[in-house]
Design a protein around this motif. Sequence first.
Motif, PDB file in Angstrom:
ATOM      1  N   GLY A  28      -0.292  39.407  -9.333  1.00  0.00           N
ATOM      2  CA  GLY A  28      -1.662  39.740  -9.686  1.00  0.00           C
ATOM      3  C   GLY A  28      -1.759  40.404 -11.054  1.00  0.00           C
ATOM      4  O   GLY A  28      -2.640  40.077 -11.854  1.00  0.00           O
ATOM      5  N   LEU A  29      -0.835  41.310 -11.341  1.00  0.00           N
ATOM      6  CA  LEU A  29      -0.845  41.993 -12.629  1.00  0.00           C
ATOM      7  C   LEU A  29      -0.546  41.033 -13.775  1.00  0.00           C
ATOM      8  O   LEU A  29      -1.226  41.050 -14.809  1.00  0.00           O
ATOM      9  CB  LEU A  29       0.179  43.132 -12.625  1.00  0.00           C
ATOM     10  CG  LEU A  29      -0.180  44.367 -11.792  1.00  0.00           C
ATOM     11  CD1 LEU A  29       0.995  45.313 -11.717  1.00  0.00           C
ATOM     12  CD2 LEU A  29      -1.390  45.074 -12.372  1.00  0.00           C
ATOM     13  N   VAL A  30       0.474  40.211 -13.599  1.00  0.00           N
ATOM     14  CA  VAL A  30       0.848  39.271 -14.658  1.00  0.00           C
ATOM     15  C   VAL A  30      -0.265  38.254 -14.894  1.00  0.00           C
ATOM     16  O   VAL A  30      -0.625  37.957 -16.036  1.00  0.00           O
ATOM     17  CB  VAL A  30       2.171  38.560 -14.311  1.00  0.00           C
ATOM     18  CG1 VAL A  30       2.468  37.449 -15.315  1.00  0.00           C
ATOM     19  CG2 VAL A  30       3.320  39.567 -14.288  1.00  0.00           C
ATOM     20  N   GLY A  31      -0.835  37.717 -13.810  1.00  0.00           N
ATOM     21  CA  GLY A  31      -1.923  36.755 -13.966  1.00  0.00           C
ATOM     22  C   GLY A  31      -3.131  37.365 -14.640  1.00  0.00           C
ATOM     23  O   GLY A  31      -3.774  36.746 -15.506  1.00  0.00           O
ATOM     24  N   THR A  32      -3.465  38.619 -14.289  1.00  0.00           N
ATOM     25  CA  THR A  32      -4.605  39.292 -14.892  1.00  0.00           C
ATOM     26  C   THR A  32      -4.403  39.525 -16.379  1.00  0.00           C
ATOM     27  O   THR A  32      -5.354  39.484 -17.163  1.00  0.00           O
ATOM     28  CB  THR A  32      -4.850  40.640 -14.185  1.00  0.00           C
ATOM     29  OG1 THR A  32      -5.015  40.420 -12.786  1.00  0.00           O
ATOM     30  CG2 THR A  32      -6.092  41.328 -14.728  1.00  0.00           C
ATOM     31  N   ALA A  33      -3.159  39.772 -16.788  1.00  0.00           N
ATOM     32  CA  ALA A  33      -2.874  40.034 -18.201  1.00  0.00           C
ATOM     33  C   ALA A  33      -3.270  38.867 -19.080  1.00  0.00           C
ATOM     34  O   ALA A  33      -3.726  39.053 -20.209  1.00  0.00           O
ATOM     35  CB  ALA A  33      -1.390  40.350 -18.381  1.00  0.00           C
ATOM     36  N   PHE A  34      -3.127  37.639 -18.584  1.00  0.00           N
ATOM     37  CA  PHE A  34      -3.513  36.470 -19.381  1.00  0.00           C
ATOM     38  C   PHE A  34      -5.033  36.292 -19.413  1.00  0.00           C
ATOM     39  O   PHE A  34      -5.563  35.642 -20.308  1.00  0.00           O
ATOM     40  CB  PHE A  34      -2.847  35.212 -18.818  1.00  0.00           C
ATOM     41  CG  PHE A  34      -1.383  35.135 -19.129  1.00  0.00           C
ATOM     42  CD1 PHE A  34      -0.946  34.600 -20.329  1.00  0.00           C
ATOM     43  CD2 PHE A  34      -0.442  35.596 -18.224  1.00  0.00           C
ATOM     44  CE1 PHE A  34       0.409  34.524 -20.618  1.00  0.00           C
ATOM     45  CE2 PHE A  34       0.912  35.531 -18.507  1.00  0.00           C
ATOM     46  CZ  PHE A  34       1.342  34.990 -19.715  1.00  0.00           C
ATOM     47  N   TYR A  35      -5.706  36.894 -18.445  1.00  0.00           N
ATOM     48  CA  TYR A  35      -7.179  36.827 -18.408  1.00  0.00           C
ATOM     49  C   TYR A  35      -7.792  37.969 -19.209  1.00  0.00           C
ATOM     50  O   TYR A  35      -8.680  37.767 -20.045  1.00  0.00           O
ATOM     51  CB  TYR A  35      -7.653  36.871 -16.961  1.00  0.00           C
ATOM     52  CG  TYR A  35      -9.141  37.091 -16.813  1.00  0.00           C
ATOM     53  CD1 TYR A  35     -10.046  36.080 -17.138  1.00  0.00           C
ATOM     54  CD2 TYR A  35      -9.632  38.323 -16.376  1.00  0.00           C
ATOM     55  CE1 TYR A  35     -11.420  36.288 -17.018  1.00  0.00           C
ATOM     56  CE2 TYR A  35     -10.990  38.539 -16.250  1.00  0.00           C
ATOM     57  CZ  TYR A  35     -11.881  37.524 -16.576  1.00  0.00           C
ATOM     58  OH  TYR A  35     -13.231  37.747 -16.461  1.00  0.00           O
ATOM     59  N   SER A  36      -7.316  39.194 -18.971  1.00  0.00           N
ATOM     60  CA  SER A  36      -7.831  40.370 -19.664  1.00  0.00           C
ATOM     61  C   SER A  36      -6.741  41.428 -19.717  1.00  0.00           C
ATOM     62  O   SER A  36      -6.368  41.992 -18.674  1.00  0.00           O
ATOM     63  CB  SER A  36      -9.068  40.931 -18.960  1.00  0.00           C
ATOM     64  OG  SER A  36      -9.411  42.201 -19.483  1.00  0.00           O
TER      65      SER A  36
END
Length: 708
Positions: free
Chosen positions: A556-564
């Motif tokens: 979740g953290l890694v995926g969110t980093a690419f979004y925001s």
Amino acid sequence: MARPLARLLVLFLAFAGFAHAELTPERRIQIQALFPQATSIENKLPDFPVYPVYQVTELIGYAYESVDFSNLQGFAGKPIRMLIGLDTRGRFTGVRILDHHEPVFLHGLGEEPLFDFVNQYPGHSLRQQIIIDTTNSRHSGKTSDGDVVHFDGVSKATVSVLIINDTMLSSALKVARAKLEGFTQAAPTRARSDFYESLSWPELVDRGYIGHWRLSTAAVEDSLGRTLGDYPDAPEAEPGKPFTELYFAYINSPMVGRNLLGDKGYRQLMEKTGDDSQVLAVMSRGAYPHLGPDFVPASTPDRLGMVQNNLSVEMRDLNMFDTGIRLQARGMPAFDRQSLFRVGGNAGYNPGAPAEMKLTVELARNHLLVDKTTLEVPVAFAGELFETVDVSPGPGSRQQPIWVSLWQQRWWQISLLVAGLTILTVFFARQRTLSRYPKAVHRFRWGFLFFTLFFIGFYAQGQLSVVNIYTLLLALWDGFSLDVFLLDPIIFILWGYTFVTLFIWGRGLFCGWLCPFGALQEMASWLGQKLGVRQIRVPERWHRKLILLKYPILLGLVGTAFYSLTLAEQLAEVEPFKTSITLLFVRYWPFVAYAIALVAASLFIHKFYCRYLCPLGAGLAALGRFRLFSWLDRVELCGNPCQHCKNECGINAIRKDGRVDYDECIQCLECVVILQDSQQCVDKRLKAKRKKQPEILATDAIDIIEVT
């Protein structure tokens, strides 16, 4: 038909360019704050990305965005965007932070220290050498010594403020050199590599290869406006001797460097400093040498500064004379002080162009009044030492990367960390031998945990984080640059060591030995046991489910980093590392309560956070599956039927069948110690009994296991 289309395309592109450069109302307000006296602010220039600012019809300066001139990445892997005002004399009029992702300010110290730091720039000039005080030990507040200005840094945010300073200066220099009078550069030069002959000291001075300057007592008194007799502690020059006598030389020139240092010393110095460094030797004698009695080696000179082309040139002592390098020219006089300085910085240094050193003379009339004067020392060397280069100066001209100075400043921390990691590596490589001495293993482990918590964690700020993981992924996505990871030497070394050891020992070497928050939990668990707190042993079926929680948290953290990236940084607060280790629990109360709750949980459940919630541990466990070895030995009776190691494993990383779960193991080596202990290991006890009794019944083994 083609011509009308082409015209329409040209008009469209022109309009698009105008729209991009047009000054928005918001930007106008921001620039007006940087130049309160401005009456007119123009659109961004089409050929150079600056906003001209006028007072009636007079140009008073330029405003610009830092990212248009500097792509230096911040600690989070993204540039710190600033709007900067620069007047026509090269002075900063103001700074506004437009956007940043520095975690220590966003989710730690708050942004107020960041704003306080940049508010030190207005009123200061590019002609001054701005030095960031990262220790808060030598200077308090903003002080100025001649052309040297000291700014207060921000504790816990050293890397971020140094990046800001480098961005400010490098971008402002580009604007000044392109738009301001008096900042244009002379033709770049470099030392001639093929120009050399053996010369004595007097010959080097006579030919202008070594500069020479004398300051008389009368000249000092004239500059101060008082006689030296008015200063009780003023140094007195010997009759007929100068107050100060300076010699200076450009060491990169083989003609100068080889004659002054000898071939071996010159080669040794060039190898140590690198091809991109420029070195200036300064020697002095007389009543007032160029370094004061309180000068700290490897820092900037306290009495001496340097200016070229109206820009301050950085000077930093190399502290090289203690390494076997010495001045040894024939006929050289004796000196009171001698130094080798690395010169350049953001402004660079052109050795073939004129420059000037500035010697500051500071004398106290009494304990309240101090008089100060600055005297100019012309610096120019014989032209035949240099050659002109077409585009940019050759070796020595390129600005030293900011991470180099950071590594130099923290050399002793780096040395201590490397020594600790070396000892740990030797210990792990010889674990089977050393585990025969249980007390020594336990003492070493606890000693190293204290080293990890107090030195690596609290002092050196070496707490790895999941933020580092998605910073790396974003860097690979946007265009990888190693420089951003070199900004913190402690973090870089720890990550490099952890990455290598993942493929040898797995995740456990870091999680069990090098994680400061992990060490803090281990100590809390020990304290809970000593206080008699009832230890909760999570049932096996629940434990096997709960240990999987950390993996979706990581994804979740890694995926969110690419979004925001901003949202990812906020979600990364699931890690209590910043609150507990970086900020020492000095933070807004909900963060402190969360971190304390996780530490308190370890009083009841051994390393609760590490086992079930840590996304960093999840990432390391995933990589640790590619390890090359399985170091933790097992024997036939392990798990079948013996459960002694499993019962003693605090983190429950041993399955019922005796297998070690390397994804969860923290390499505490307790099971290795048990396996080597003839009093604890059932297998060893049975073998010892067989030696005494040739025939043994199966019931004997069961009795031994039950007793265990």
